[in-house]
Enzyme design. Structure first.
Site, PDB file in Angstrom:
ATOM      1  N   LYS A  42      42.122  41.672  41.988  1.00 19.98           N
ATOM      2  CA  LYS A  42      42.102  42.729  42.985  1.00 19.98           C
ATOM      3  C   LYS A  42      40.840  43.576  42.871  1.00 19.98           C
ATOM      4  CE  LYS A  42      47.085  43.485  42.466  1.00 19.98           C
ATOM      5  NZ  LYS A  42      48.084  44.452  41.961  1.00 19.98           N
ATOM      6  N   GLY A  43      40.224  43.563  41.706  1.00 23.30           N
ATOM      7  CA  GLY A  43      39.194  44.547  41.368  1.00 23.30           C
ATOM      8  C   GLY A  43      38.029  44.656  42.329  1.00 23.30           C
ATOM      9  N   GLU A  98      32.481  39.975  42.542  1.00 23.55           N
ATOM     10  CA  GLU A  98      33.381  40.324  41.433  1.00 23.55           C
ATOM     11  C   GLU A  98      33.134  41.776  41.032  1.00 23.55           C
ATOM     12  OE1 GLU A  98      35.910  40.194  39.815  1.00 23.55           O
ATOM     13  OE2 GLU A  98      35.850  38.908  38.057  1.00 23.55           O
ATOM     14  N   ASP A  99      34.151  42.405  40.453  1.00 18.19           N
ATOM     15  CA  ASP A  99      33.990  43.806  40.044  1.00 18.19           C
ATOM     16  C   ASP A  99      33.134  43.949  38.789  1.00 18.19           C
ATOM     17  OD1 ASP A  99      35.954  42.657  38.395  1.00 18.19           O
ATOM     18  OD2 ASP A  99      37.410  44.263  38.655  1.00 18.19           O
ATOM     19  N   ASP A 102      32.382  40.463  31.994  1.00 19.72           N
ATOM     20  CA  ASP A 102      32.562  40.884  30.612  1.00 19.72           C
ATOM     21  C   ASP A 102      32.241  39.687  29.717  1.00 19.72           C
ATOM     22  OD1 ASP A 102      33.362  42.167  28.333  1.00 19.72           O
ATOM     23  OD2 ASP A 102      35.425  42.497  28.926  1.00 19.72           O
ATOM     24  N   PHE A 151      35.407  50.843  28.289  1.00 19.07           N
ATOM     25  CA  PHE A 151      36.285  50.463  29.397  1.00 19.07           C
ATOM     26  C   PHE A 151      36.031  51.370  30.592  1.00 19.07           C
ATOM     27  CE2 PHE A 151      40.136  49.447  31.720  1.00 19.07           C
ATOM     28  CZ  PHE A 151      40.199  48.077  31.516  1.00 19.07           C
ATOM     29  N   ARG A 164      42.468  52.473  40.518  1.00 20.13           N
ATOM     30  CA  ARG A 164      41.611  51.673  41.405  1.00 20.13           C
ATOM     31  C   ARG A 164      41.057  52.500  42.561  1.00 20.13           C
ATOM     32  NH1 ARG A 164      42.224  46.228  40.167  1.00 20.13           N
ATOM     33  NH2 ARG A 164      44.311  45.574  39.586  1.00 20.13           N
TER      34      ARG A 164
HETATM   35  P1  XMP Z   1      35.500  38.148  31.913  1.00 19.18           P
HETATM   36  O1  XMP Z   1      35.667  38.563  30.479  1.00 19.18           O
HETATM   37  O2  XMP Z   1      36.198  36.875  32.203  1.00 19.18           O
HETATM   38  O3  XMP Z   1      36.316  39.254  32.622  1.00 19.18           O
HETATM   39  O4  XMP Z   1      34.065  38.184  32.335  1.00 19.18           O
HETATM   40  C1  XMP Z   1      36.105  39.874  33.769  1.00 19.18           C
HETATM   41  C2  XMP Z   1      37.398  40.587  34.076  1.00 19.18           C
HETATM   42  O5  XMP Z   1      37.818  41.417  32.971  1.00 19.18           O
HETATM   43  C3  XMP Z   1      38.316  42.643  33.426  1.00 19.18           C
HETATM   44  N1  XMP Z   1      37.541  43.741  32.818  1.00 19.18           N
HETATM   45  C4  XMP Z   1      37.660  45.038  33.108  1.00 19.18           C
HETATM   46  N2  XMP Z   1      38.444  45.698  33.983  1.00 19.18           N
HETATM   47  N3  XMP Z   1      37.501  47.740  33.308  1.00 19.18           N
HETATM   48  C5  XMP Z   1      38.351  47.043  34.073  1.00 19.18           C
HETATM   49  O6  XMP Z   1      39.037  47.659  34.873  1.00 19.18           O
HETATM   50  C6  XMP Z   1      36.674  47.161  32.398  1.00 19.18           C
HETATM   51  O7  XMP Z   1      35.912  47.852  31.723  1.00 19.18           O
HETATM   52  C7  XMP Z   1      36.763  45.725  32.293  1.00 19.18           C
HETATM   53  N4  XMP Z   1      36.110  44.834  31.534  1.00 19.18           N
HETATM   54  C8  XMP Z   1      36.615  43.617  31.872  1.00 19.18           C
HETATM   55  C9  XMP Z   1      38.182  42.600  34.922  1.00 19.18           C
HETATM   56  O8  XMP Z   1      39.455  42.254  35.417  1.00 19.18           O
HETATM   57  C10 XMP Z   1      37.207  41.499  35.229  1.00 19.18           C
HETATM   58  O9  XMP Z   1      37.498  40.873  36.439  1.00 19.18           O
HETATM   59 MG    MG Z   2      38.952  41.396  37.787  1.00 17.30          MG
END
Ligand code: XMP
Ligand code: MG
Length: 175
Positions: A42-43, A98-99, A102, A151, A164
């Site tokens: 959803k992000g 993508e939001d 990570d 975070f 959100r």
């Molecule tokens: P990866 O690790 O697969 O993850 O690159 C990406 C997803 O991890 C979540 N994510 C966060 N969500 N604040 C959030 O609200 C953060 O600081 C954060 N770091 C990782 C997010 O769902 C993203 O799509």
């Molecule tokens: Mg996400």
């Protein structure tokens, strides 16, 4: 983690300025083409809504939803697509939105999945990039802001589905 213990990382005007810059760059790169923009639910929905309205080229939209298991606030090892796109992307120009990146696991998985459908081109635009936390190497083509570890919430990003709706991006203060 307490979501009230937070401070502003990116205020609205800074976000809007950066989104306009990204949209101008993307519109320029795809000049004369129609994009299919695929948002990761959803992000990404708020960022995507602002981004596509700032484009000067036409686009269509679609969404995927991805669940990753076993990690709590971190991405675990197992990534599963729980909602697929509903559009044919064969031969089309695709921009995944993508939001935040990570570990890089989510987008690595999604890009592989989408490339199997033989798009003409596929690029990734991430609003935020936590570059130093990669578990697998992954580079987005367009990045809003690069951030350090910590975070973040707001502008689509949640903590347990909270926050959100906040129009700014906040970082949660470590206790
Ligand atoms: P990866 O690790 O697969 O993850 O690159 C990406 C997803 O991890 C979540 N994510 C966060 N969500 N604040 C959030 O609200 C953060 O600081 C954060 N770091 C990782 C997010 O769902 C993203 O799509
Ligand atoms: Mg996400």
């Amino acid at each position: 983690m307490d979501i009230m213990q937070r401070e502003i990382l990116f205020p609205r005007d800074e976000i809007q300025r950066r989104v306009r810059e990204l949209a101008a760059q993307i519109s320029n790169d795809y000049s004369g083409h129609e994009l299919i923009v695929i948002g990761v639910l959803k992000g990404a929905f708020i960022f995507m809504a602002d981004l596509i309205r700032a484009l000067s080229i036409p686009c269509r939209v679609d969404f995927v939803r991805i669940a990753s298991y076993g990690g709590g606030q971190e991405s675990g090892g197992r990534t599963v697509l729980t909602k697929d796109i509903e559009t044919s992307i064969r031969g089309r120009d695709i921009l995944v939105v993508e939001d935040i990146i990570d570990s890089g696991l989510t987008l690595t998985y999604l890009v592989d999945w989408l490339k199997e459908r033989n798009p003409q081109s596929l690029k990734v635009c991430a609003f935020l990039d936590k570059r130093r936390r990669r578990k697998v190497s992954f580079e987005a083509d367009y990045v809003g802001f690069t951030i350090d570890d910590g975070f973040v919430i707001g502008y689509g990003l949640d903590f347990n589905e909270q926050a959100r709706f906040l129009p700014e991006v906040y970082i949660i203060k470590q206790q």
